[in-house]
Motif scaffolding. Sequence first.
Motif, PDB file in Angstrom:
ATOM      1  N   GLY A   1     -11.085  -8.301 -33.443  1.00 50.58           N
ATOM      2  CA  GLY A   1     -11.097  -8.190 -31.988  1.00 50.58           C
ATOM      3  C   GLY A   1     -12.269  -7.349 -31.529  1.00 50.58           C
ATOM      4  O   GLY A   1     -12.943  -6.695 -32.339  1.00 50.58           O
ATOM      5  N   TRP A   2     -12.496  -7.400 -30.239  1.00 46.24           N
ATOM      6  CA  TRP A   2     -13.596  -6.628 -29.662  1.00 46.24           C
ATOM      7  C   TRP A   2     -13.077  -5.295 -29.147  1.00 46.24           C
ATOM      8  O   TRP A   2     -12.055  -5.232 -28.457  1.00 46.24           O
ATOM      9  N   HIS A   3     -13.802  -4.252 -29.462  1.00 44.70           N
ATOM     10  CA  HIS A   3     -13.399  -2.909 -29.046  1.00 44.70           C
ATOM     11  C   HIS A   3     -13.308  -2.841 -27.518  1.00 44.70           C
ATOM     12  O   HIS A   3     -14.214  -3.261 -26.807  1.00 44.70           O
ATOM     13  N   GLY A   4     -12.193  -2.351 -27.033  1.00 45.06           N
ATOM     14  CA  GLY A   4     -11.995  -2.192 -25.596  1.00 45.06           C
ATOM     15  C   GLY A   4     -11.511  -3.432 -24.880  1.00 45.06           C
ATOM     16  O   GLY A   4     -11.363  -3.416 -23.653  1.00 45.06           O
ATOM     17  N   ARG A   5     -11.218  -4.538 -25.622  1.00 42.64           N
ATOM     18  CA  ARG A   5     -10.871  -5.778 -24.934  1.00 42.64           C
ATOM     19  C   ARG A   5      -9.605  -6.454 -25.440  1.00 42.64           C
ATOM     20  O   ARG A   5      -9.036  -7.267 -24.727  1.00 42.64           O
ATOM     21  N   ASN A   6      -9.175  -6.159 -26.647  1.00 41.69           N
ATOM     22  CA  ASN A   6      -8.061  -6.900 -27.234  1.00 41.69           C
ATOM     23  C   ASN A   6      -6.955  -5.948 -27.690  1.00 41.69           C
ATOM     24  O   ASN A   6      -6.796  -5.683 -28.879  1.00 41.69           O
ATOM     25  N   PRO A   7      -6.161  -5.438 -26.737  1.00 41.99           N
ATOM     26  CA  PRO A   7      -5.183  -4.389 -27.072  1.00 41.99           C
ATOM     27  C   PRO A   7      -3.945  -4.879 -27.805  1.00 41.99           C
ATOM     28  O   PRO A   7      -3.239  -4.088 -28.426  1.00 41.99           O
ATOM     29  N   MET A   8      -3.640  -6.180 -27.754  1.00 44.80           N
ATOM     30  CA  MET A   8      -2.390  -6.658 -28.332  1.00 44.80           C
ATOM     31  C   MET A   8      -2.325  -6.412 -29.835  1.00 44.80           C
ATOM     32  O   MET A   8      -1.245  -6.206 -30.395  1.00 44.80           O
ATOM     33  N   ARG A   9      -3.472  -6.407 -30.500  1.00 42.75           N
ATOM     34  CA  ARG A   9      -3.496  -6.232 -31.947  1.00 42.75           C
ATOM     35  C   ARG A   9      -3.091  -4.819 -32.365  1.00 42.75           C
ATOM     36  O   ARG A   9      -2.809  -4.579 -33.547  1.00 42.75           O
ATOM     37  N   TYR A  10      -3.053  -3.884 -31.421  1.00 39.92           N
ATOM     38  CA  TYR A  10      -2.680  -2.515 -31.749  1.00 39.92           C
ATOM     39  C   TYR A  10      -1.167  -2.289 -31.687  1.00 39.92           C
ATOM     40  O   TYR A  10      -0.688  -1.214 -32.065  1.00 39.92           O
ATOM     41  N   SER A  11      -0.416  -3.274 -31.202  1.00 37.70           N
ATOM     42  CA  SER A  11       1.013  -3.060 -30.935  1.00 37.70           C
ATOM     43  C   SER A  11       1.769  -2.627 -32.180  1.00 37.70           C
ATOM     44  O   SER A  11       2.590  -1.701 -32.137  1.00 37.70           O
ATOM     45  N   GLY A  12       1.519  -3.310 -33.299  1.00 38.87           N
ATOM     46  CA  GLY A  12       2.242  -2.961 -34.519  1.00 38.87           C
ATOM     47  C   GLY A  12       2.000  -1.526 -34.940  1.00 38.87           C
ATOM     48  O   GLY A  12       2.931  -0.822 -35.342  1.00 38.87           O
ATOM     49  N   GLY A  13       0.760  -1.077 -34.834  1.00 42.31           N
ATOM     50  CA  GLY A  13       0.449   0.283 -35.238  1.00 42.31           C
ATOM     51  C   GLY A  13       1.032   1.325 -34.315  1.00 42.31           C
ATOM     52  O   GLY A  13       1.572   2.339 -34.764  1.00 42.31           O
ATOM     53  N   THR A  14       0.955   1.103 -33.008  1.00 46.69           N
ATOM     54  CA  THR A  14       1.464   2.103 -32.063  1.00 46.69           C
ATOM     55  C   THR A  14       2.986   2.197 -32.088  1.00 46.69           C
ATOM     56  O   THR A  14       3.550   3.231 -31.713  1.00 46.69           O
ATOM     57  N   LEU A  15       3.667   1.147 -32.525  1.00 52.70           N
ATOM     58  CA  LEU A  15       5.129   1.193 -32.646  1.00 52.70           C
ATOM     59  C   LEU A  15       5.584   1.727 -33.998  1.00 52.70           C
ATOM     60  O   LEU A  15       6.789   1.855 -34.245  1.00 52.70           O
TER      61      LEU A  15
END
Length: 742
Positions: free
Chosen positions: A206-220
């Motif tokens: 993903g592109w930095h600052g543009r694709n936040p959905m990929r972070y969901s697993g990590g933040t949960l």
Amino acid sequence: MKTPSAAIFSTGGLPSPGMLGDYARDSWQRIVLYADVMRKRGNQYQEHLVEDVPNVLDFPAEIVMTGVDLPRPVNYGLVRILAPDLPQPDPSKRPFVVVDPRAGHGPGIGGFKAESEVGVALRAGHPCYFIGFLPNPVPGQTVEDVMHAEVAFLERVIALHPHSEGKPTVIGNCQAGWQILMTAAMRPDLFGPIIVAGAPVSYWAGWHGRNPMRYSGGTLGGSWATALVGDLGNGRFDGANLVQNFEKLNPANTHWSKQYNLYANIDTEAPRYLEFEKYWGGHVFLNAVEMQYIVDNLFIGNRLSTAQLITSDGVRLDLRNISSPIVVFCSNGDNITPPPQALGWITDLYRDDAELQAHGQTIVYSVHDSIGHLGIFVSGKVGRKEHEKFASNIDLINLLPAGLYEAKIADKTADTLNADLASGDYVLSVEPRGIDDVRAIVQPSVENDRKFAAAARVSEINLSLYRSFVQPWVRAVVTPQSARMLELTHPLRVSYERWNDHNPLAKLVAREADKVRAHRAPVAADNPLLAMQQAWSNAITAGLNSWRDLRDTATEQAFDFIYGNPMVQALAGQGAGSIPRPHPGALAGRVDLAADLDDELYQGGLAEAGVRALFYVHRFRPAADERRFNLTLKLLHPLFKQGARMDDLRSVVRRQARLMQHDFDAAIAALPVLLSHAEPDAVRAMAGGLEQVVLMFDVPTPDEKAGLAQMLEVFAGAAQASTGINNAATRKSTAATTAATA
């Protein structure tokens, strides 16, 4: 942006009492009509739920095979698409199989409209099939079971079309995209060309600052939350949760724009709105074990794109096993599957162009400028353009030599030469690209991968802790009744359930809406209060967008802070110097040996010679234009051996391209040997076809003219030599006959 007050005064002053009255009447009528559309939405939802096989297919279909009857039963089925208003499909053309995505929403999106993937395949004359699903999974079914069902479905389609030009073309959207790639890696012999649209195959990219959905697993904290939701659902995962995740990406559209657009355009927007809501609100279920596999292995683990997945039967799912061409369609406007996630598997598997070509894989990608995720599958404009060109040129795509290409689609104009050789309103060309071109899009980063690898390890730890200490207690208290209550009270379902004809006020609204439609009086377009209304809407949208940007930035920063921490990375086994995304290595038996290629340089006949000559002339013009391809096929295909299919032609083209890559000079020097086996008239006909293909379009370059002259000279010499041999043989035969008679 203008404030509401500024919008009024910019029109020339305060609105008159008459304008206020007109706007008030129009607003009241819009409110009533809006409420009536939402009532119909609720009714539609209820009716959809009680259907035996709920879907939004726009085409009649007949059941061919049901997955419930398979040895490993699943809730999928294969249907044949019927098109009574279109000409009968050509039985010689390869069938198309559209696989529906099972990502929480209702089935049928691939045939949602007449101008859809199904529609363009039918109009191109191909038999068309659809693999869909029921809302509820078969208890115990797994992702692997679905893959085996897809194998059984494709085997049936192949059996039904024994005389087609080749194996089926398979289209997979979103979730179905990576699903069919997994199946094709397991059984590559069943697939013709594969088209994957909006499919997140490499989820960490993903592109930095543009694709936040990929972070969901990590933040949960990992996939323990997925396991918890599955346990609370009594072994089933509610697809409404996935749809809710999609909607969270764009709160302005979810909470305001979608509904405001209906209100502001109430006289015209209702049919389109209800059509979409029938699909978007048809939430389905997955088994908890299915969802856990998807999250652990694809979303958080990201194992597919580096060949780390192994089936329970011991088959490694390596996408490099796929021998069919793969078309990847994605968009810069897709916030669910951005281009890096759709294309990242290419840079994960191949370090350079030589490695890709050595494995014999053909990949064509196309990046749309702006269309959103769902628009990739359902937009009429995309159906008329990209999907139509892919379907009508599937044989061109199938014939491409091993390598990486980008599909370009241009409008037909009055200046387009030989426009009749290109179908529809556009012209497709396929231009060679390199791994570096895809790498520029994906922008892979070892530092980024190290963060996601750390998150994946943390997920494994947290999931293990949940299963050991929490899961037994959760499962002990969950009942089918409690799971059903959670389903009914899900926020997305409540929005559909609360307003329909079961509500006591619904009939009153319906009667009032009939009166409004009979006396509809829209406000004048130049009423300044409309400008104020739009200004307020813009302000709300801007505010929600600002909140989204703030939230997404905070999510990304939190992810980077936690998983970019050297201590966290070290504890997760991702310290400095570690390799978070190991290359899967070479595929045994797939790389051609030089000795084998040397032996094949002098094997073949007229067909092989014609293909080499065409490659030679056009070696400085690598782009494959559909008009030139169609003319080439028209002129040269009859010269191939009787009964040859497109897959036979594909083998010839790809093999000759590989030989010329191996030893260009030797391949051309061997042409007289290949031509020596052909009849003189056939050699001359092939030379004439070659000349026509080169000269019929735009003026050849000096290099092409020189190359054509060389090839014509080679073909003429071969024809003359063959004629001399034949004449000598004829004279010898005549002399022998005369002597025997005497």
